[in-house]
Design a protein around this motif. Sequence first.
Motif, PDB file in Angstrom:
ATOM      1  N   GLY A   1       1.741   1.845  -7.296  1.00 41.08           N
ATOM      2  CA  GLY A   1       0.517   1.175  -7.713  1.00 41.08           C
ATOM      3  C   GLY A   1      -0.444   0.957  -6.562  1.00 41.08           C
ATOM      4  N   GLY A   2       0.085   0.546  -5.389  1.00 43.25           N
ATOM      5  CA  GLY A   2      -0.760   0.347  -4.219  1.00 43.25           C
ATOM      6  C   GLY A   2      -1.405   1.637  -3.760  1.00 43.25           C
TER       7      GLY A   2
ATOM      8  N   VAL B   1      -8.479   5.061  -4.790  1.00 41.13           N
ATOM      9  CA  VAL B   1      -9.785   4.650  -5.327  1.00 41.13           C
ATOM     10  C   VAL B   1     -10.709   4.250  -4.184  1.00 41.13           C
ATOM     11  CG1 VAL B   1     -10.984   2.923  -6.708  1.00 41.13           C
ATOM     12  CG2 VAL B   1      -8.878   3.966  -7.584  1.00 41.13           C
ATOM     13  N   GLU B   2     -10.207   3.410  -3.272  1.00 44.83           N
ATOM     14  CA  GLU B   2     -11.040   2.933  -2.165  1.00 44.83           C
ATOM     15  C   GLU B   2     -11.455   4.068  -1.242  1.00 44.83           C
ATOM     16  OE1 GLU B   2      -9.452  -0.417  -0.049  1.00 44.83           O
ATOM     17  OE2 GLU B   2      -8.590  -1.297  -1.861  1.00 44.83           O
TER      18      GLU B   2
ATOM     19  N   TRP C   1       0.820  -1.223   0.000  1.00 45.67           N
ATOM     20  CA  TRP C   1       0.000   0.000   0.000  1.00 45.67           C
ATOM     21  C   TRP C   1       0.847   1.263   0.000  1.00 45.67           C
ATOM     22  CZ3 TRP C   1      -4.020  -1.949  -1.765  1.00 45.67           C
ATOM     23  CH2 TRP C   1      -4.522  -3.154  -1.293  1.00 45.67           C
TER      24      TRP C   1
ATOM     25  N   GLU D   1      -2.469   0.755 -13.390  1.00 46.70           N
ATOM     26  CA  GLU D   1      -2.082  -0.115 -12.293  1.00 46.70           C
ATOM     27  C   GLU D   1      -0.607  -0.487 -12.468  1.00 46.70           C
ATOM     28  OE1 GLU D   1      -4.687  -3.438 -12.496  1.00 46.70           O
ATOM     29  OE2 GLU D   1      -6.433  -2.347 -11.745  1.00 46.70           O
ATOM     30  N   SER D   2      -0.060  -1.216 -11.520  1.00 47.91           N
ATOM     31  CA  SER D   2       1.336  -1.644 -11.629  1.00 47.91           C
ATOM     32  C   SER D   2       1.494  -2.616 -12.795  1.00 47.91           C
ATOM     33  CB  SER D   2       1.787  -2.323 -10.346  1.00 47.91           C
ATOM     34  OG  SER D   2       1.787  -1.422  -9.259  1.00 47.91           O
TER      35      SER D   2
ATOM     36  N   ARG E   1      -2.373   4.094  -5.594  1.00 45.00           N
ATOM     37  CA  ARG E   1      -3.505   4.393  -6.479  1.00 45.00           C
ATOM     38  C   ARG E   1      -4.732   3.557  -6.090  1.00 45.00           C
ATOM     39  NH1 ARG E   1      -2.836   7.289 -10.869  1.00 45.00           N
ATOM     40  NH2 ARG E   1      -4.476   6.141 -11.949  1.00 45.00           N
ATOM     41  N   GLN E   2      -4.510   2.316  -5.653  1.00 43.25           N
ATOM     42  CA  GLN E   2      -5.642   1.495  -5.212  1.00 43.25           C
ATOM     43  C   GLN E   2      -6.297   2.082  -3.966  1.00 43.25           C
ATOM     44  OE1 GLN E   2      -5.058  -2.877  -5.197  1.00 43.25           O
ATOM     45  NE2 GLN E   2      -3.117  -2.505  -6.235  1.00 43.25           N
TER      46      GLN E   2
END
Length: 534
Positions: free
Chosen positions: A183-184, A190-191, A179, A201-202, A186-187
């Motif tokens: 890439g993490g 979003v959440e 996280w 994404e990665s 960006r996740q």
Amino acid sequence: MDNPCAFSPKAVEQFHQLQQQLRNLWRSVETLDISDVDIVVIPSLSLDQRELQKIEGFHHYEERLLFSLIRLRNPRTRLVYITSQPLHPGIVDYYLQLLPGIPFSHARDRLLLLSTYDSSLNPLSQKILDRPRLIERIRQAVRPNCSFMICYNSTNAERELSIRTGIPLYALDPDLLIWGTKGGSRQIFVEAEVPHPDGSESVWSVSDLAIAAAELWERQPYLRRMVVKLNEGFSGEGNALLDLRSIREVAPGKGSHQARVDAVSEHFHCLQFESKGETWEKFSSRIPELGAIVEAFLEGDKRSPSVQGRITPLGEVEILSTHDQILGGPSGQIYLGCRFPADAAYRLQLQELGMRVGRCLAEKGAIERFGVDFVAVHQPNQDDKPEWDMQAIEINLRKGGTTHPFMTLKFLTNGRYDVSSGLFYSQQGRPKYYIATDNLQKDHYRGLLPNDLMDIIAHHQLHFDTGTETGTVFHLMGCLSEFGKVGLTSIGNSPQQAEDIYNKLVNAMDEETRSPEVFSEESMRLPMLWSGGY
């Protein structure tokens, strides 16, 4: 990135049990900082060493956590600080003499300095693990069930060190490191429903990176530039800029998807790297190992604010500070320094967005520090929109460049951060401001020893005054002689006073080293950001 699968389930459970002890130690922010505990400081930069070598004098960055010595202002705190090479005695004395109301000898008796005497490129934590007798010395130096370990960043090495010493690690579980990658991050955005630039994404190959870049271009046909980022970087050194204007003949509407992919793939060789000496060959060789993303480059009049927070062992999320970061490099992505606090126009919005990210991280089990970097794009004269458009670009799950300046201020003044205003107040009720940098670097500073710096500080009265709670606190003093580089935090009772203190210091150092009037490009530039919003 470490492979968490290298640990047996039994070892992982042992680590979790140790971290549970932190809940018993924890009462509140204040009591953990001043309680009767033993603190082991492991200032290891457990990051990709190839990325770290882009930073001049990076092996001295173990000194950035020396602000922890100010914790010794509590007469019941004991502290163990471990480094790769022994610290210069004058540097240690400098920090201990900052402690108000504590006899120097009393503080020194409660400080144990240990060293691996190892100048290799291995991270400090690994050097300690390679020395079982040193581990045993650490075990014997602290009281069981009354100690904890802090670090710069948490990896498998820090987890193993916690297990082998039996000391709880007050830091992120390495299983959650994903996280804190590009890439993490960006996740999480979003959440947490935090605005962020369009991107990918990665990906783990050059071919997939080219496809991701072409797809991003197709989603945003008018995009001029995009950023290519390694999943793990330090101070922006893992970033590169892809200029699409030189391959406009294959822009969306002019060429096929495959033509764009091919053109982008070929154009990777022309990336503009933030780090000196970086090449596409070296950069691309790390993509299969570290992963990479591509992201829209935000154009326009912009700033780079950040928000810092922490998640307590009880799962509570706290906002600690906001900053306006000072960036340099070819396209303004290299971290040079910061100003505290961030501009009033957006600092409360930063706090709110930071809380969203912190709560999401807390739900995943993260603890201790997190920071979120943003790009703030100025959009004046738009009645239906805020004056600044905030876009999150990265989460740091470690202590960062803004950690040591803020904690230095907090420990020296024993003050408090007010989330209602985003200001920090000393115990006397004075709001405090500062400018900080790791990168005051000029060629004519080379050759200055720590003792020489102390002479300059004393002669020009540049020291931090505990009475007025203003002045400059130095760090990275070990970098000065070889690299002409030093870090500092200039603290004032107003933005202008902090600026004046900083400028006085630079002028004094230039005078003492007989600097030429024209400085190198690497010299620290501090354009004024404060404009009455404070």
